[in-house]
Design an enzyme around this catalytic site. Structure first.
Site, PDB file in Angstrom:
ATOM      1  N   ALA A   1     -10.458  11.018  -4.732  1.00 44.31           N
ATOM      2  CA  ALA A   1     -10.241  10.816  -3.300  1.00 44.31           C
ATOM      3  C   ALA A   1     -10.628   9.394  -2.896  1.00 44.31           C
ATOM      4  CB  ALA A   1     -11.069  11.819  -2.513  1.00 44.31           C
TER       5      ALA A   1
ATOM      6  N   LYS B   1      -0.094   9.607   6.801  1.00 40.59           N
ATOM      7  CA  LYS B   1      -0.153   8.155   6.635  1.00 40.59           C
ATOM      8  C   LYS B   1       1.093   7.507   7.218  1.00 40.59           C
ATOM      9  CE  LYS B   1      -3.024   7.633   2.497  1.00 40.59           C
ATOM     10  NZ  LYS B   1      -3.037   7.204   1.077  1.00 40.59           N
TER      11      LYS B   1
ATOM     12  N   THR C   1      -9.729   8.320   0.801  1.00 43.51           N
ATOM     13  CA  THR C   1     -10.115   8.620   2.189  1.00 43.51           C
ATOM     14  C   THR C   1     -10.001  10.123   2.476  1.00 43.51           C
ATOM     15  OG1 THR C   1      -7.849   8.206   2.935  1.00 43.51           O
ATOM     16  CG2 THR C   1      -9.371   6.352   2.984  1.00 43.51           C
TER      17      THR C   1
ATOM     18  N   ASP D   1      -6.085   1.771   3.303  1.00 38.81           N
ATOM     19  CA  ASP D   1      -5.092   2.037   2.263  1.00 38.81           C
ATOM     20  C   ASP D   1      -3.800   1.354   2.704  1.00 38.81           C
ATOM     21  OD1 ASP D   1      -4.004   3.020  -0.023  1.00 38.81           O
ATOM     22  OD2 ASP D   1      -3.888   5.110   0.623  1.00 38.81           O
TER      23      ASP D   1
ATOM     24  N   THR E   1      -6.373  14.740  -6.695  1.00 36.26           N
ATOM     25  CA  THR E   1      -5.986  15.667  -7.761  1.00 36.26           C
ATOM     26  C   THR E   1      -7.046  15.702  -8.860  1.00 36.26           C
ATOM     27  OG1 THR E   1      -3.636  15.389  -7.326  1.00 36.26           O
ATOM     28  CG2 THR E   1      -4.232  16.152  -9.517  1.00 36.26           C
TER      29      THR E   1
ATOM     30  N   SER F   1      -0.801  -0.059  -6.480  1.00 35.13           N
ATOM     31  CA  SER F   1      -1.731   0.885  -7.105  1.00 35.13           C
ATOM     32  C   SER F   1      -0.982   1.986  -7.835  1.00 35.13           C
ATOM     33  CB  SER F   1      -2.648   1.485  -6.027  1.00 35.13           C
ATOM     34  OG  SER F   1      -3.416   2.562  -6.531  1.00 35.13           O
TER      35      SER F   1
ATOM     36  N   SER G   1      -5.804   9.956  -9.234  1.00 33.75           N
ATOM     37  CA  SER G   1      -6.952   9.274  -8.643  1.00 33.75           C
ATOM     38  C   SER G   1      -7.940  10.283  -8.072  1.00 33.75           C
ATOM     39  CB  SER G   1      -6.481   8.337  -7.534  1.00 33.75           C
ATOM     40  OG  SER G   1      -5.801   9.080  -6.542  1.00 33.75           O
TER      41      SER G   1
END
Length: 383
Positions: free
Chosen positions: A73, A165, A75, A133, A80, A141, A71
């Site tokens: 970015a 997180k 937040t 998220d 990558t 996801s 994915s």
């Protein structure tokens, strides 16, 4: 709604199934002849954590198939895909992606152009400006993208730390069990690894700075960040142990030998050439400000969220060469006035915003060695 009121595990399962169903699915069975199709993913939240860009060349050099779709970015100051885009094209249509994987056994591509779980890309486009998220959405996801990409085996990195997180071991175990529940029912073999999320990984935060870290590790450069190297070797070793011909516990040694021999660097260059090599990667953005320690002592805390926000204010990830370069990590001694980190920006206004936030709170805590926060993941990685 899913951010404020958590989905239960069956709702997450059904959401994941629905997200897989609306896009294309890749079938690699003829390419692996019954062997595993592997992948590695991190739930995010740790700046500089570019282990995928090391794991993929290591495991594909070992001979495993690893179609890595990543994915951008949500937040953070870089995903990558944002970092790989510094080196090569990541927006690959499905046919091209499949061709590259068959030629090189892997890829490091953005998942949004391959029509894999397209609903995920729409949901992320809503999450990004809201900076949310939610756990259920995260599970759906990640797993929908991996299964749509044809993966049969996945190593999942769950960092735990005061500003990650996931903040506690009980929370990490709950999330791990949710991932395992959904993965098992969808036929995906999952190895969830809880890792040290107390601080950023590597030195760079931002696409160009992180790409520099990755290439230094691949080149076995003496200045390469050792935390990025060691974490990548542990995760690559776990992936390699999906190989039925590898004994449990041998993966790390095999991964280290591939990296030390230069085979991982050669494989990364093959991946970059196959995807479309960029012109020479730019250096860090030219406008800089140094952030110094207000007092002397030992670095006992680095706020991941604060550093990520500062890097984003500097321009990352939209401005690829903007971000933060870290001079000190947890446990390092520092004197008053010595460098903690350097801001890089392309525009005076971006630099001023980032500098103002750093001046309010640098994100670093200086104290005594005995005040270092507990590492939940012994030696950086634990099951």
């Amino acid at each position: 709604a899913t951010n404020q009121f958590e989905l239960d595990r069956d709702e997450v399962l059904h959401l994941t199934e629905a997200m897989i169903a609306v896009g294309r699915r890749i079938d690699w069975r003829h390419d692996v002849l019954g062997g595993p199709v592997v992948d590695k993913h991190c739930i995010g939240g740790i700046p500089g954590n570019r282990t995928s860009m090391l794991v993929v060349p290591i495991v594909t050099a070992h001979g495993m198939l690893c179609p890595k779709t990543s994915s951008r970015a949500i937040t953070s100051p870089a995903g990558t895909a944002d970092t790989m885009e510094v080196l090569a094209d990541v927006e690959l249509p499905m046919d091209r992606l499949q061709q590259i994987v068959r030629e090189t056994r892997g890829c490091l591509a953005w998942g949004g152009t391959a029509d894999l779980s397209p609903a995920d890309d729409i949901l992320i486009s809503v999450e990004r400006p809201l900076a949310i998220d939610s756990p259920g959405q995260m599970v759906a996801s990640i797993l929908s993208k991996k299964i749509a990409a044809g993966s049969t085996h996945l190593v999942l990195d769950i960092p735990v730390g005061p500003s990650a997180k996931v903040r506690s071991m009980p929370e990490a175990q709950r999330l791990k069990k949710l991932f395992e529940y959904v993965a098992q029912r969808l036929g995906l073999q999952l190895d969830a690894v809880i890792t040290d999320g107390r601080q950023p990984i590597g030195r760079g935060i931002g696409p160009v700075l992180e790409a520099n870290d990755v290439m230094q590790v691949l080149a076995n450069h003496p200045d390469a960040p050792q935390d990025l190297r060691q974490k990548s070797l542990h995760l690559a070793g776990r992936v390699i142990e999906f190989d039925p011909d590898v004994r449990g516990g041998d993966g790390w040694r095999i991964a280290r030998d591939i990296l030390d021999s230069g085979r991982a660097l050669a494989q990364m260059n093959a991946l970059i050439d196959a995807q479309g090599r960029r012109d020479a990667a730019p250096g860090p953005a030219p406008l800089t400000v140094e952030v110094a320690a207000a007092t002397g002592g030992i670095v006992i805390g680095i706020d991941n969220l604060r550093l990520a926000r500062i890097a984003r204010l500097a321009g990352a990830p939209q401005v690829k060469d903007a971000g933060v370069w870290l001079a000190r990590k947890l446990g390092d001694p520092v004197r008053q006035g010595e460098l903690l980190y350097r801001l890089h920006a392309h525009h005076d206004t971006d630099l001023a915003f980032a500098q103002r936030m750093a001046a309010q709170d640098s994100g670093y805590r200086i104290g005594r060695a005995e005040d270092l926060p507990h590492d939940f993941a012994r030696n950086g990685v634990m099951s």
